[in-house]
Motif scaffolding. Structure first.
Motif, PDB file in Angstrom:
ATOM      1  N   PHE A 176      98.891  69.902  53.576  1.00 13.46           N
ATOM      2  CA  PHE A 176      99.567  70.747  52.594  1.00 13.46           C
ATOM      3  C   PHE A 176     100.875  71.355  53.068  1.00 13.46           C
ATOM      4  O   PHE A 176     101.665  71.799  52.263  1.00 13.46           O
ATOM      5  N   GLN A 223     103.287  67.918  52.613  1.00 15.39           N
ATOM      6  CA  GLN A 223     103.659  67.581  51.236  1.00 15.39           C
ATOM      7  C   GLN A 223     103.202  68.686  50.295  1.00 15.39           C
ATOM      8  O   GLN A 223     102.164  69.320  50.531  1.00 15.39           O
ATOM      9  N   LYS A 224     103.967  68.894  49.269  1.00 12.63           N
ATOM     10  CA  LYS A 224     103.658  70.001  48.327  1.00 12.63           C
ATOM     11  C   LYS A 224     102.386  69.704  47.540  1.00 12.63           C
ATOM     12  O   LYS A 224     102.111  68.567  47.183  1.00 12.63           O
ATOM     13  N   SER A 225     101.592  70.739  47.280  1.00 14.50           N
ATOM     14  CA  SER A 225     100.396  70.577  46.469  1.00 14.50           C
ATOM     15  C   SER A 225     100.100  71.916  45.796  1.00 14.50           C
ATOM     16  O   SER A 225     100.635  72.952  46.200  1.00 14.50           O
ATOM     17  N   LYS A 226      99.257  71.871  44.778  1.00 16.00           N
ATOM     18  CA  LYS A 226      98.828  73.110  44.136  1.00 16.00           C
ATOM     19  C   LYS A 226      97.886  73.885  45.060  1.00 16.00           C
ATOM     20  O   LYS A 226      97.628  75.048  44.886  1.00 16.00           O
ATOM     21  N   TYR A 227      97.329  73.195  46.041  1.00 14.23           N
ATOM     22  CA  TYR A 227      96.255  73.779  46.854  1.00 14.23           C
ATOM     23  C   TYR A 227      96.734  74.089  48.265  1.00 14.23           C
ATOM     24  O   TYR A 227      97.789  73.620  48.682  1.00 14.23           O
ATOM     25  N   GLU A 254      95.171  63.393  49.992  1.00 15.35           N
ATOM     26  CA  GLU A 254      94.575  64.186  48.909  1.00 15.35           C
ATOM     27  C   GLU A 254      94.097  63.250  47.794  1.00 15.35           C
ATOM     28  O   GLU A 254      94.856  62.417  47.318  1.00 15.35           O
ATOM     29  N   ARG A 308      91.815  62.900  43.982  1.00 16.40           N
ATOM     30  CA  ARG A 308      91.224  63.605  42.836  1.00 16.40           C
ATOM     31  C   ARG A 308      89.987  62.826  42.410  1.00 16.40           C
ATOM     32  O   ARG A 308      90.077  61.648  42.034  1.00 16.40           O
TER      33      ARG A 308
END
Ligand SMILES: C[S@@+](CC[C@H](N)C(=O)[O-])C[C@H]1O[C@@H](n2cnc3c(N)ncnc32)[C@H](O)[C@@H]1O
Length: 403
Positions: free
Chosen positions: A262, A265-269, A343, A345
């Protein structure tokens, strides 16, 4: 889905001990007066932990009211958090007690001992038989004295163990290692305070010094508050540490020595655990007018060692949950970091699942480690469709037994 491991509840005898200490300190107070004094202190401590984040040796380690409020309210929480972390070292990451001789633990920023004493207790629950010596370092002499007192008073919880305390400001003064190195080094919510003013470079140097105190097979367990900043810093520092010293391995939170994705790289989490805990009756009584969150504990977490990491094959076939499990109209989904450090899903179609099975999946927690069998790549990148809830096997899903 049967979770594993199941950890014992916070010992009632320790809950009673803390409340007794408060009653003995202020024998003239009515119960209401005592509860209210503790509540006022808890609100102050809570603001300090979550908002102002400014600490010195007088913050909460020099006054009786601070120590007793911490003990009655926060202690069971950090105890349970450290129990989760230690159980991961023991049940998933292959940490082992020495074959013979004493097991040595160092608790840095130990306070009154929630992390170190929880470890003594859990190790005995898992039938680790070695004599255990627990060294506790902190700049609060009063907290250290309280820890020794508690250890002595509840000896049946940790037979054949000794506690040695050293009063020390750890920011600048981390002593060089001697011959007697440690099997476990614990930093339970203390690193962020000890290094609150430090820049990245000096934080890394400090952590290197900590690692010098470790036996070759020893593990360092670090837990810090769950804010984005402190979790990102913890993961980034651990990664740089590994880059600068190839002998150091990242054992957790992810797999195969891979870093947290994280901060790259950008993530919501972001990397942190959210675990359900059981508040003690004392915590519930203190909290009734305060309405603070007492049924879950959130923390950033990393585990370092020079020992080899446990290898988990594949990519999306193993994962650690990093999001809540979401129930939408047609699907149940969650985000996980796979054993390749990517990551993914994961998605289940609700029409294929029975009500009871849905409940089981919704009980998964952030930080759980799963094995995924028979997942199929979806249309989107790194989307994995699961044919049924039976595709999920639980590899590491620690839960606290309800007392
Ligand atoms: C949030 S408490 C955590 C205590 C304990 N580890 C636990 O799990 O409950 C942080 C501890 O770090 C200690 N601490 C903070 N800065 C320190 C420093 N510079 N040197 C030594 N101890 C420090 C505090 O006295 C306090 O006991």
């Amino acid at each position: 889905m049967t979770p594993h491991p199941i950890l014992p509840p916070f010992p009632k005898s320790i809950e009673k001990w803390w409340w007794n200490q408060a009653c003995l300190k202020w024998p003239d107070y009515s119960e209401d007066k005592l509860l209210n004094a503790i509540r006022r202190e808890i609100v102050e401590q809570s603001d300090r932990f979550n908002k102002t984040r400014s600490f010195d040796s007088n913050s909460y380690g020099s006054r009786d009211l601070s120590i007793l409020s911490y003990g009655n309210f926060f202690f069971p929480r950090t105890w349970q958090a450290m129990s989760f972390a230690l159980s991961e070292a023991y049940f998933l990451r292959n940490w082992k007690a020495p074959r013979k001789g004493p097991l040595r633990i160092l608790d840095l920023g130990s306070g009154s001992g929630a992390s170190g004493l929880a470890s003594l207790f859990q190790l005995r629950q898992w039938s680790v038989k070695n004599p255990i010596s627990l060294e506790a370092w902190d700049y609060s002499g009063k907290s250290l004295a309280t820890m020794k007192n508690l250890h002595r008073s509840c000896m049946d919880l940790w037979p054949d163990s000794k506690v040695f305390t050293t009063r020390k400001d750890l920011t600048n003064d981390l002593p060089p290692p001697n011959k007697r190195k440690f099997d476990l080094i614990l930093l339970g919510f203390s690193l962020n305070e000890i290094l609150q003013e430090s820049e990245s470079g000096s934080r890394i140097e400090w952590m290197k010094k900590v690692l010098h105190h470790l036996k070759p097979g020893g593990f360092v367990l670090i837990m810090d508050p769950a804010s984005v900043d402190s979790c990102t810093r913890l993961q980034e520092d651990s990664f740089i540490l590994k880059q600068e010293d190839a002998r150091i391995n990242l054992h957790a939170p992810y797999f195969n020595g891979l870093p947290c994705p994280f901060f790259i790289q950008k993530s919501k989490y972001y990397s942190h655990e959210v675990r359900r805990i059981t508040p003690t009756q004392t915590v519930q009584r203190i909290n009734s007018p305060l309405h603070l969150e007492t049924r879950e504990v959130k923390f950033g977490f990393t585990m370092l060692s020079k020992a080899d990491v446990v290898t988990l094959p594949g990519g999306s076939e193993h994962c650690r949950l990093v999001s809540p499990v979401r129930k939408r109209k047609g699907t149940i989904s969650f985000i996980g970091i796979g054993s390749d450090g990517e990551e993914y899903r994961y998605e289940l179609q609700r029409r294929d699942i029975k009500k009871e099975e849905t409940k089981g999946v919704l009980l998964l927690q952030r930080g759980d480690v799963l094995q995924i069998n028979g997942g199929v790549a979806g249309k989107e990148e790194r989307q994995i469709r699961l044919p049924s809830p039976q595709s999920i096997s639980l590899l590491f899903t620690p839960r606290i037994e309800v007392g």
